[in-house]
Design a protein around this motif. Structure first.
Motif, mmCIF file in Angstrom:
data_model
loop_
_atom_site.group_PDB
_atom_site.id
_atom_site.type_symbol
_atom_site.label_atom_id
_atom_site.label_comp_id
_atom_site.label_asym_id
_atom_site.label_seq_id
_atom_site.Cartn_x
_atom_site.Cartn_y
_atom_site.Cartn_z
ATOM 1 N N ASP A 160 5.267 23.074 78.230
ATOM 2 C CA ASP A 160 4.846 24.208 79.055
ATOM 3 C C ASP A 160 4.674 23.708 80.486
ATOM 4 O O ASP A 160 4.031 22.677 80.705
ATOM 5 C CB ASP A 160 3.508 24.769 78.554
ATOM 6 C CG ASP A 160 3.658 25.420 77.184
ATOM 7 O OD1 ASP A 160 4.800 25.743 76.806
ATOM 8 O OD2 ASP A 160 2.638 25.595 76.502
ATOM 9 N N CYS A 161 5.245 24.430 81.447
ATOM 10 C CA CYS A 161 5.063 24.053 82.851
ATOM 11 C C CYS A 161 3.561 24.119 83.176
ATOM 12 O O CYS A 161 2.929 25.150 82.947
ATOM 13 C CB CYS A 161 5.843 25.008 83.751
ATOM 14 S SG CYS A 161 5.535 24.735 85.502
ATOM 15 N N PRO A 162 2.989 23.008 83.685
ATOM 16 C CA PRO A 162 1.544 23.016 83.949
ATOM 17 C C PRO A 162 1.156 23.959 85.095
ATOM 18 O O PRO A 162 -0.009 24.334 85.221
ATOM 19 C CB PRO A 162 1.242 21.560 84.315
ATOM 20 C CG PRO A 162 2.550 20.995 84.753
ATOM 21 C CD PRO A 162 3.618 21.736 84.019
ATOM 22 N N ILE A 163 2.149 24.373 85.902
ATOM 23 C CA ILE A 163 1.851 25.259 87.033
ATOM 24 C C ILE A 163 1.899 26.721 86.594
ATOM 25 O O ILE A 163 0.952 27.474 86.814
ATOM 26 C CB ILE A 163 2.839 25.011 88.204
ATOM 27 C CG1 ILE A 163 2.760 23.543 88.631
ATOM 28 C CG2 ILE A 163 2.554 25.958 89.371
ATOM 29 C CD1 ILE A 163 3.903 23.102 89.521
ATOM 30 N N CYS A 164 3.014 27.119 85.960
ATOM 31 C CA CYS A 164 3.192 28.555 85.696
ATOM 32 C C CYS A 164 3.199 28.933 84.223
ATOM 33 O O CYS A 164 3.079 30.110 83.894
ATOM 34 C CB CYS A 164 4.469 29.049 86.366
ATOM 35 S SG CYS A 164 5.976 28.537 85.525
ATOM 36 N N GLY A 165 3.386 27.980 83.327
ATOM 37 C CA GLY A 165 3.412 28.311 81.904
ATOM 38 C C GLY A 165 4.796 28.603 81.357
ATOM 39 O O GLY A 165 4.955 28.856 80.167
ATOM 40 N N ASN A 166 5.824 28.561 82.208
ATOM 41 C CA ASN A 166 7.207 28.695 81.759
ATOM 42 C C ASN A 166 7.571 27.477 80.908
ATOM 43 O O ASN A 166 6.868 26.473 80.924
ATOM 44 C CB ASN A 166 8.111 28.767 83.004
ATOM 45 C CG ASN A 166 9.567 29.089 82.687
ATOM 46 O OD1 ASN A 166 9.897 29.531 81.599
ATOM 47 N ND2 ASN A 166 10.431 28.846 83.664
ATOM 48 N N ILE A 167 8.681 27.541 80.186
ATOM 49 C CA ILE A 167 9.159 26.358 79.468
ATOM 50 C C ILE A 167 9.781 25.413 80.502
ATOM 51 O O ILE A 167 10.576 25.834 81.336
ATOM 52 C CB ILE A 167 10.238 26.729 78.428
ATOM 53 C CG1 ILE A 167 9.745 27.814 77.478
ATOM 54 C CG2 ILE A 167 10.727 25.484 77.696
ATOM 55 C CD1 ILE A 167 8.836 27.358 76.384
ATOM 56 N N ILE B 12 11.832 26.720 88.183
ATOM 57 C CA ILE B 12 11.432 27.673 89.222
ATOM 58 C C ILE B 12 10.344 27.065 90.111
ATOM 59 O O ILE B 12 10.405 27.160 91.333
ATOM 60 C CB ILE B 12 10.991 29.006 88.584
ATOM 61 C CG1 ILE B 12 12.180 29.635 87.836
ATOM 62 C CG2 ILE B 12 10.432 29.968 89.629
ATOM 63 C CD1 ILE B 12 11.827 30.808 86.948
ATOM 64 N N CYS B 13 9.356 26.400 89.492
ATOM 65 C CA CYS B 13 8.295 25.767 90.284
ATOM 66 C C CYS B 13 8.826 24.579 91.079
ATOM 67 O O CYS B 13 8.274 24.227 92.121
ATOM 68 C CB CYS B 13 7.143 25.327 89.383
ATOM 69 S SG CYS B 13 6.200 26.716 88.722
ATOM 70 N N SER B 14 9.910 23.941 90.589
ATOM 71 C CA SER B 14 10.469 22.778 91.299
ATOM 72 C C SER B 14 11.383 23.185 92.440
ATOM 73 O O SER B 14 11.771 22.342 93.246
ATOM 74 C CB SER B 14 11.288 21.898 90.345
ATOM 75 O OG SER B 14 10.682 21.774 89.107
HETATM 76 ZN ZN ZN Z 1 6.666 26.574 86.427
#
Ligand code: ZN
Length: 199
Positions: free
Chosen positions: A57-64, A72-74
């Protein structure tokens, strides 16, 4: 001792637990794979093993995410000052298929539910509020499902963000593209009328 038959039955039982597959389809899928061991079964097994080992889980947004944070966060181009709040990853994928939203996301992973003991903490709402502050977010778009729980959660988030002084909007509800009025339910027609705009 477990024979090959038991192992294949075990595989069918695992497959049958997938959404949309029941025992019958699982049996058919496994037989299909067994007949294409080199061409399909081995690549599928390798892909499953790889993704199972790497996905998180992405620690920022919760996406995979397949790395430290999700794609997306990167991506610096997605720092548009907008965060779209969705209930789960399937909704994020649906938004991405629309190619209309260029900002980033917050995946709740559910909705508020006293019955299931899901509170703001479980949905990462404090993390969302911190992001709004730290990332200089100008607008939070609530794209939650038009269910009672979804709308209750949307109101809670809107209130929680009030102090942050950020613009909070929600997706319009109404007539789908290509939709005919005669086929819409009463609730959709009411929502569409409330969300009407000048032409
Ligand atoms: Zn993310």
């Amino acid at each position: 001792m477990a024979g090959p038959r038991d192992e294949i039955e075990g595989l069918i039982a695992l497959m049958a637990r997938l959404p949309g597959l029941g025992p019958r389809s699982a049996r058919r899928a496994v037989l299909h794979l067994l007949r294409r061991r080199e061409g399909q079964m081995a690549p599928l097994a390798a892909a499953l093993a790889h993704v199972a080992a790497s996905a998180r889980d992405c620690p920022i947004c919760g996406n995979i995410a397949m790395g430290e944070s999700c794609e997306i966060c990167s991506d610096p181009a997605r720092a548009t000052g907008e965060i779209c709040v969705v209930e789960d990853v399937a909704d994020l994928w649906a938004m991405e298929r629309g190619h209309a939203f260029k900002g980033r996301y917050h995946v709740l992973g559910g909705v508020l539910s006293a019955l299931d003991a899901v509170g703001p903490e479980e949905l990462g709402i404090p993390r969302l509020i911190a992001r709004v502050r730290d990332e200089g977010i100008a607008e939070v778009i609530l794209a939650l499902n038009a269910t009672v729980e979804g709308q209750t959660t949307a109101h809670y988030i809107a209130e929680a963000l009030e102090e942050a002084g950020v613009k909070v909007t929600s997706l319009a509800q109404g007539v789908p593209i290509g939709g005919e009025l005669d086929y819409l339910d009463d609730g959709t027609i009411q929502a569409a009328l409330r969300a009407r705009r000048a032409l």
